[in-house]
Scaffold this motif. Structure first.
Motif, mmCIF file in Angstrom:
data_model
loop_
_atom_site.group_PDB
_atom_site.id
_atom_site.type_symbol
_atom_site.label_atom_id
_atom_site.label_comp_id
_atom_site.label_asym_id
_atom_site.label_seq_id
_atom_site.Cartn_x
_atom_site.Cartn_y
_atom_site.Cartn_z
ATOM 1 N N CYS A 4 0.854 -1.189 0.000
ATOM 2 C CA CYS A 4 0.000 0.000 0.000
ATOM 3 C C CYS A 4 0.890 1.239 0.000
ATOM 4 O O CYS A 4 1.881 1.295 0.735
ATOM 5 C CB CYS A 4 -0.908 0.030 1.226
ATOM 6 S SG CYS A 4 -2.367 -1.014 1.097
ATOM 7 N N CYS A 5 0.544 2.189 -0.840
ATOM 8 C CA CYS A 5 1.255 3.468 -0.888
ATOM 9 C C CYS A 5 0.263 4.562 -0.515
ATOM 10 O O CYS A 5 -0.823 4.659 -1.108
ATOM 11 C CB CYS A 5 1.825 3.708 -2.284
ATOM 12 S SG CYS A 5 2.764 5.247 -2.443
ATOM 13 N N TRP A 6 0.639 5.380 0.440
ATOM 14 C CA TRP A 6 -0.284 6.358 1.035
ATOM 15 C C TRP A 6 0.332 7.739 1.036
ATOM 16 O O TRP A 6 1.494 7.917 1.421
ATOM 17 C CB TRP A 6 -0.610 5.926 2.468
ATOM 18 C CG TRP A 6 -1.511 6.844 3.238
ATOM 19 C CD1 TRP A 6 -2.674 7.385 2.826
ATOM 20 C CD2 TRP A 6 -1.306 7.303 4.574
ATOM 21 N NE1 TRP A 6 -3.232 8.155 3.816
ATOM 22 C CE2 TRP A 6 -2.409 8.114 4.907
ATOM 23 C CE3 TRP A 6 -0.315 7.088 5.526
ATOM 24 C CZ2 TRP A 6 -2.530 8.738 6.145
ATOM 25 C CZ3 TRP A 6 -0.433 7.707 6.757
ATOM 26 C CH2 TRP A 6 -1.528 8.515 7.064
ATOM 27 N N GLN A 129 4.365 7.318 2.096
ATOM 28 C CA GLN A 129 4.959 6.218 2.831
ATOM 29 C C GLN A 129 4.290 4.925 2.394
ATOM 30 O O GLN A 129 3.186 4.932 1.853
ATOM 31 C CB GLN A 129 4.855 6.420 4.337
ATOM 32 C CG GLN A 129 3.483 6.654 4.904
ATOM 33 C CD GLN A 129 3.538 7.094 6.366
ATOM 34 O OE1 GLN A 129 4.172 8.090 6.704
ATOM 35 N NE2 GLN A 129 2.896 6.325 7.226
ATOM 36 N N VAL A 130 5.003 3.812 2.619
ATOM 37 C CA VAL A 130 4.588 2.517 2.087
ATOM 38 C C VAL A 130 4.507 1.504 3.209
ATOM 39 O O VAL A 130 5.339 1.510 4.133
ATOM 40 C CB VAL A 130 5.569 2.040 0.999
ATOM 41 C CG1 VAL A 130 5.212 0.630 0.524
ATOM 42 C CG2 VAL A 130 5.574 3.006 -0.178
ATOM 43 N N VAL A 143 0.654 0.790 6.519
ATOM 44 C CA VAL A 143 1.096 2.001 5.833
ATOM 45 C C VAL A 143 0.852 3.253 6.678
ATOM 46 O O VAL A 143 1.510 4.285 6.479
ATOM 47 C CB VAL A 143 0.381 2.122 4.463
ATOM 48 C CG1 VAL A 143 -1.057 2.600 4.630
ATOM 49 C CG2 VAL A 143 1.136 3.050 3.527
ATOM 50 N N ARG A 144 -0.055 3.172 7.636
ATOM 51 C CA ARG A 144 -0.364 4.333 8.473
ATOM 52 C C ARG A 144 0.508 4.425 9.720
ATOM 53 O O ARG A 144 0.424 5.396 10.461
ATOM 54 C CB ARG A 144 -1.844 4.303 8.882
ATOM 55 C CG ARG A 144 -2.806 4.363 7.713
ATOM 56 C CD ARG A 144 -4.238 4.430 8.190
ATOM 57 N NE ARG A 144 -4.520 5.699 8.817
ATOM 58 C CZ ARG A 144 -4.987 6.777 8.193
ATOM 59 N NH1 ARG A 144 -5.229 6.720 6.901
ATOM 60 N NH2 ARG A 144 -5.226 7.896 8.840
#
Length: 505
Positions: A4-6, A129-130, A143-144
């Protein structure tokens, strides 16, 4: 493994305000996202707007606009597809997911792939961030975490263990779990499966699988041909508004078709076929039921993003749109909601679908709902919001000096009608600075109505608004008047002129 990329605080970044300005994006009276400067002043997500304002007096409140977020996030998605990974899913504006196997092999490992994703987003101008894990649910949590976490294979359950059960997003089940002392995902995972089935049913079993890191949903860019819906244009369509209008009806058709088959979808592929033989596609995912309204909102933003990005040439008919296609993916059985038989109330899903159908036929503003908020005059207290739009921020209920008490008028004119309130000498009645009538009113005339003798009155009630701003200040006085014609009126005077604002039936 799933990556996941955020882009943190994307709803705030899409507003486009300087970093030092404290900003909160709000919806439904709650803070959806806030800037770093607002968090430093004590503002938090899911906080009520009034509490947030009490902690940060100069907080800038912006109503959430999902369509704007979709449009502005499209260049980021396009850049990721071009320079990092060819297939990905958009979970929501600011967050994308993809299978980790391909990128890890191509870039030399999972850490290198994560670094590449961050680098590509930084080239567009945003921080990112990933996170990675064996399930999408765990990856979205990873990712969080600060700087993102790459959870090793086999460690997903231990990573999820300390999280509270509230992260499951299942309100009724979550409340029940907490009532019996199950506070974390680790507590839920440790329970015997047979007890879970007996006590909490199928939803409890599904939640326990999630807590154990077993809920694997493959990331795929493929949809299901059998249930896809499409609208074809006789002539290549170049008007964005026409495409958006078609998308509303198409989303409702898709959900009607899935409902008839007893299915719901978690992912939908949006495809636009162009007259020059090109096709544009984007895959949207939603954990849970992707409603017709939510889908139409995303399609609207996606089509506008393609138009603004130059992918749709709206000036050339030869490059117009020949077909708009929605293809569902991630199908599962519909748990459903029990609707009333024999004339009971309609379920929210039925109401939503009916509203979307009317909007598709008559336009977005054809179905509205009313929101009551602050204000002094009867016409100021009600706001009409198109169905599906983010509710306007509620104004505080009071105190509102000068607000008229009940009973409220039966009819409020959208535009006040010109009026005359005359005294015995035929002169216009004036209101002094001490809020006193210059003479008893004798006759009232209202545009479009016959003049009538005044039989009684009450007031005046003064209102001074925006006194701190010379350009927007407003000073009025309201008077209630009854006439021999059997009507009661609410009239106001502003700058020496009388207006009929409403009547009492």
């Amino acid at each position: 493994m799933i990556l996941c990329c955020w882009v943190p605080d994307w709803p705030v970044l899409s507003v486009g305000r300087p970093a030092e300005v404290p900003v909160a994006v709000v919806a439904g009276g709650l803070v959806v996202a806030c800037s770093a400067s607002a968090r430093a002043r004590g503002v938090r997500r899911r906080m009520r707007v009034r509490v947030a304002q009490s902690r940060c007096s100069d907080l800038l409140l912006v109503d959430r606009d999902v369509e704007r977020e979709v449009r502005l996030f499209e260049p980021v998605v396009r850049r990721l597809e071009r320079d990092a990974v060819p297939q990905l899913e958009v979970l929501r504006p600011g967050l994308v997911a993809m299978g980790a196997r391909g990128p890890a092999r191509y870039w030399g490992g999972l850490p290198q792939a994560a670094e590449r994703l961050v680098q590509v987003v930084a080239e567009v101008g945003y921080p990112a961030q990933v996170g990675a894990a064996e399930t999408l649910f765990a990856a979205a949590l990873a990712v969080r975490r600060p700087s993102g976490v790459l959870v090793p294979a086999g460690a997903t359950a231990s990573f999820l263990s300390p999280f509270p059960v509230t992260v499951l997003g299942r309100g009724t089940l979550t409340d029940l779990l907490m009532q019996v002392g199950i506070a974390t995902l680790g507590d839920l995972a440790a329970l015997p499966a047979s007890r879970i089935q007996a006590r909490f049913g199928s939803q409890g079993v599904s939640a326990q699988c999630t807590a154990l890191g077993l809920e694997v949903r493959p990331i795929s860019a493929r949809g299901t041909e059998e249930h896809q819906v499409a609208v074809e244009f006789e002539e290549p369509e170049t008007r964005v508004d026409a495409l958006v209008f078609g998308a509303l009806g198409l989303a409702d058709r898709l959900h009607g078709q899935l409902e008839a088959s007893g299915l719901v979808c978690a992912r939908v592929e949006v495809r636009v076929d162009l007259a020059d033989q090109r096709s544009l596609t984007r895959l949207w995912r939603h954990e849970g039921r992707l409603s017709a309204l939510a889908l139409a909102e995303r399609v609207r933003g996606q089509v506008r993003a393609w138009a603004e990005g130059g992918d749709l040439d709206t000036a050339t008919p030869a490059a117009g749109v020949t077909a708009l296609v929605l293809r569902p993916a991630g199908l599962s059985a519909a748990i459903g909601t029990q609707t009333a038989l024999f004339g009971g109330q309609s379920s929210p899903v039925e109401l939503e679908r009916a509203a979307a159908r009317v909007q598709a036929l008559l336009g977005h503003h054809a179905v509205v709902r009313q929101q009551v908020g602050g204000g002094r005059g009867p016409g100021e207290r009600v706001t009409r919001i198109p169905f599906g739009d983010v509710p306007a921020r509620r104004l505080p209920e009071g105190p509102w000096p000068g607000r008229l008490p009940a009973p409220h008028p039966a009819t409020v004119f959208e535009t006040p009608l010109a009026a005359q309130l005359l005294d015995a000498a035929g002169r216009s009645v004036r209101v002094s600075g001490r809020v006193v009538l210059s003479a008893p009113p004798i006759r009232l005339g209202v545009q479009g109505f016959e003049g009538a003798v005044v039989t009684g009155w009450a007031g005046p009630w003064p209102v001074l608004e925006g006194w701190w701003d010379r350009d927007t200040t407003r000073r009025v006085a309201r008077v209630q008047v009854t006439t021999a014609a059997g009507r009661a009126w609410l009239v106001l005077v502003q700058d020496g002129r009388w207006w009929a604002e409403a009547h009492y039936g």
